[in-house]
Structure formats: structure tokens, C-alpha cells
Design a protein around this motif. Structure first.
Motif, PDB file in Angstrom:
ATOM      1  N   LEU A 189      -4.107  10.665  -2.437  1.00 53.25           N
ATOM      2  CA  LEU A 189      -3.281  11.610  -3.303  1.00 53.25           C
ATOM      3  C   LEU A 189      -3.517  13.043  -2.244  1.00 53.25           C
ATOM      4  CD1 LEU A 189      -1.975  12.768  -5.759  1.00 53.25           C
ATOM      5  CD2 LEU A 189      -4.229  13.372  -6.635  1.00 53.25           C
ATOM      6  N   LEU A 190      -2.286  13.459  -2.049  1.00 49.80           N
ATOM      7  CA  LEU A 190      -2.300  14.624  -1.146  1.00 49.80           C
ATOM      8  C   LEU A 190      -1.363  15.692  -2.160  1.00 49.80           C
ATOM      9  CD1 LEU A 190      -1.725  12.091   0.902  1.00 49.80           C
ATOM     10  CD2 LEU A 190      -2.266  13.980   2.549  1.00 49.80           C
ATOM     11  N   PRO A 193       0.657  -1.351  -0.027  1.00 48.70           N
ATOM     12  CA  PRO A 193       0.044  -0.067  -0.048  1.00 48.70           C
ATOM     13  C   PRO A 193       0.754   1.168  -0.080  1.00 48.70           C
ATOM     14  CG  PRO A 193      -0.722  -1.480   1.683  1.00 48.70           C
ATOM     15  CD  PRO A 193       0.716  -2.115   1.096  1.00 48.70           C
ATOM     16  N   PHE A 194       0.539   2.297  -0.876  1.00 42.13           N
ATOM     17  CA  PHE A 194       1.212   3.480  -0.782  1.00 42.13           C
ATOM     18  C   PHE A 194       0.142   4.746  -1.055  1.00 42.13           C
ATOM     19  CE2 PHE A 194       0.678   2.183  -5.112  1.00 42.13           C
ATOM     20  CZ  PHE A 194       0.393   3.149  -5.729  1.00 42.13           C
ATOM     21  N   VAL A 195       0.678   5.881  -0.522  1.00 40.61           N
ATOM     22  CA  VAL A 195      -0.014   7.089  -1.039  1.00 40.61           C
ATOM     23  C   VAL A 195       0.787   7.887  -1.872  1.00 40.61           C
ATOM     24  CG1 VAL A 195      -1.249   7.183   1.285  1.00 40.61           C
ATOM     25  CG2 VAL A 195       0.875   8.358   0.874  1.00 40.61           C
ATOM     26  N   VAL A 196       0.039   8.986  -2.599  1.00 34.80           N
ATOM     27  CA  VAL A 196       0.968   9.835  -3.647  1.00 34.80           C
ATOM     28  C   VAL A 196       0.951  11.183  -2.770  1.00 34.80           C
ATOM     29  CG1 VAL A 196       1.111  10.940  -5.622  1.00 34.80           C
ATOM     30  CG2 VAL A 196       0.310   8.298  -5.428  1.00 34.80           C
ATOM     31  N   ALA A 197       2.101  11.831  -2.876  1.00 28.48           N
ATOM     32  CA  ALA A 197       2.178  12.984  -2.174  1.00 28.48           C
ATOM     33  C   ALA A 197       2.774  13.921  -3.218  1.00 28.48           C
ATOM     34  CB  ALA A 197       2.968  13.140  -0.912  1.00 28.48           C
ATOM     35  N   THR A 253      -4.498  20.046 -11.397  1.00 25.51           N
ATOM     36  CA  THR A 253      -5.303  19.580 -10.289  1.00 25.51           C
ATOM     37  C   THR A 253      -5.311  18.294  -9.796  1.00 25.51           C
ATOM     38  OG1 THR A 253      -6.970  18.782 -11.848  1.00 25.51           O
ATOM     39  CG2 THR A 253      -7.163  21.227 -11.537  1.00 25.51           C
ATOM     40  N   ALA A 254      -5.681  17.838  -8.609  1.00 26.39           N
ATOM     41  CA  ALA A 254      -5.914  16.454  -8.266  1.00 26.39           C
ATOM     42  C   ALA A 254      -6.103  15.748  -9.269  1.00 26.39           C
ATOM     43  CB  ALA A 254      -6.624  16.177  -6.841  1.00 26.39           C
TER      44      ALA A 254
END
Length: 189
Positions: free
Chosen positions: A159-160, A128-132, A143-144
């Protein structure tokens, strides 16, 4: 040994991304200890090997890893491992990922293509991962929704968007990863 004398549990998080996206900066922004850095000056040997587009003023690079620590409470410590971003050092990611619960993929919207390898790395290993998104000097040109589409992110991947030099944003990113690991809803973006 009594429970109060036991060592705290450890959580390992990998911070990955392309060359010059801010991995070293993020680890340094949140680490409670002086981070271990393996920064070396760039030399003529990188000319024609490393893609310096968009980071022409960069004069050092991570050649092995960055390491930082955050004590979450008496029973839990988070260890951060920043990866080297240049393709010639990617082989190290395979060792750094051992034992990692999750990851952060740092993105520079000026060079989105440098993020694909990190996303593929985590997806192929089902980590698992997040995108920053790192908005250098507070600038963001997308834009996001545009970023999510360009990176072909699954809708559940958080996504941050912010500036990793700011401790609050770096902490928010790590908290979003913890929430993601716990199965909590992803932030809108």
C-alpha cells in the motif's frame, strides 16, 4: 538474428480503479511516449448511469483504455494499460488483463467504495497487485492502517500513498509492484 538485435522482453501491467481516481494521469506521468488515450467528453447519456459523486468537475472519461510504455533497459519494456473506471465499461477489463503480470489499484480515499471492484477483479484471477492511494492535491484524510482495514487488504499487499501526478510517486508504485512480483517484502503501510 543476434541477441543484440532481438526484441526486448515485454511486461504488461494493468492500472485499474474506480471512475476518476487518476488512472489516465498515472499512465501519462510515467510513460516515455505520448500515451494513447481513449478519452471522450462526457455527455448527458452518463447522467443517472455513471456515479459522478466526488468528480462533478470531470468532463472527459476513458472509454476503452490508456496505453503507455517504459523502457526499463535494452532487454525489458513495461507496457501500461489503464482500464476504464465506469461500471458500464468493465467488460473490457477481461480483454485488457490477458497477459498481465500484475496490477495497480488506484484508490481515492474520498470514494473508497469505488476500489472494491478492482481489488475483487485481481484477487479472483490471482493476479498480484499493489494499492496506490492517490492524494488529490496532496490531501489524504486517512491513515494507511485505516485504508488497509476499509479495503480489507491482505497484509502482504503493498500500500503506497502519494499523488500520481508526480512522476516519482508513479514510478515508486510500479517499482513496488515489481518487488511484489519478485516476492520481496512489501512496504510498511
Amino acid at each position: 538474428m543476434t541477441p543484440s538485435e532481438a526484441a526486448p522482453a515485454a511486461v504488461k501491467i494493468l492500472v485499474a480503479g474506480g471512475f476518476g481516481v487518476g488512472k489516465t494521469t498515472m499512465v501519462g506521468a510515467v510513460s516515455e511516449v505520448t500515451p494513447l488515450r481513449t478519452e471522450e467528453y462526457m455527455t448527458k447519456a452518463s447522467v443517472g448511469v455513471d456515479d459522478l459523486a466526488g468528480v462533478g468537475d470531470k468532463d472527459t472519461t476513458t472509454v476503452a483504455l490508456d496505453f503507455g510504455r517504459i523502457t526499463l533497459n535494452d532487454d525489458l519494456v513495461m507496457y501500461l494499460f489503464g482500464t476504464p473506471g465506469q461500471e458500464r465499461f468493465w467488460f473490457m477489463w477481461n480483454d485488457l488483463v490477458n497477459g498481465a503480470l500484475g496490477g495497480v489499484v488506484l484508490v481515492d480515499t474520498r470514494r473508497l467504495h469505488t476500489s472494491f471492484a478492482s481489488i475483487d477483479f485481481f484477487e479472483s484471477r490471482r493476479i498480484p497487485f499493489v494499492v496506490a492511494v492517490n492524494c488529490f492535491h496532496g490531501r489524504n484524510t486517512r491513515t494507511a492502517s485505516e485504508i488497509r482495514q476499509a479495503l480489507d487488504l491482505d497484509p502482504y499487499v503493498p500500500l503506497l500513498i502519494g499523488d500520481v501526478r508526480e512522476r516519482a510517486y508513479a514510478k515508486e508504485t510500479l517499482l513496488a509492484l515489481v518487488d511484489h512480483l519478485a516476492g520481496l517484502p512489501a512496504p510498511v503501510g
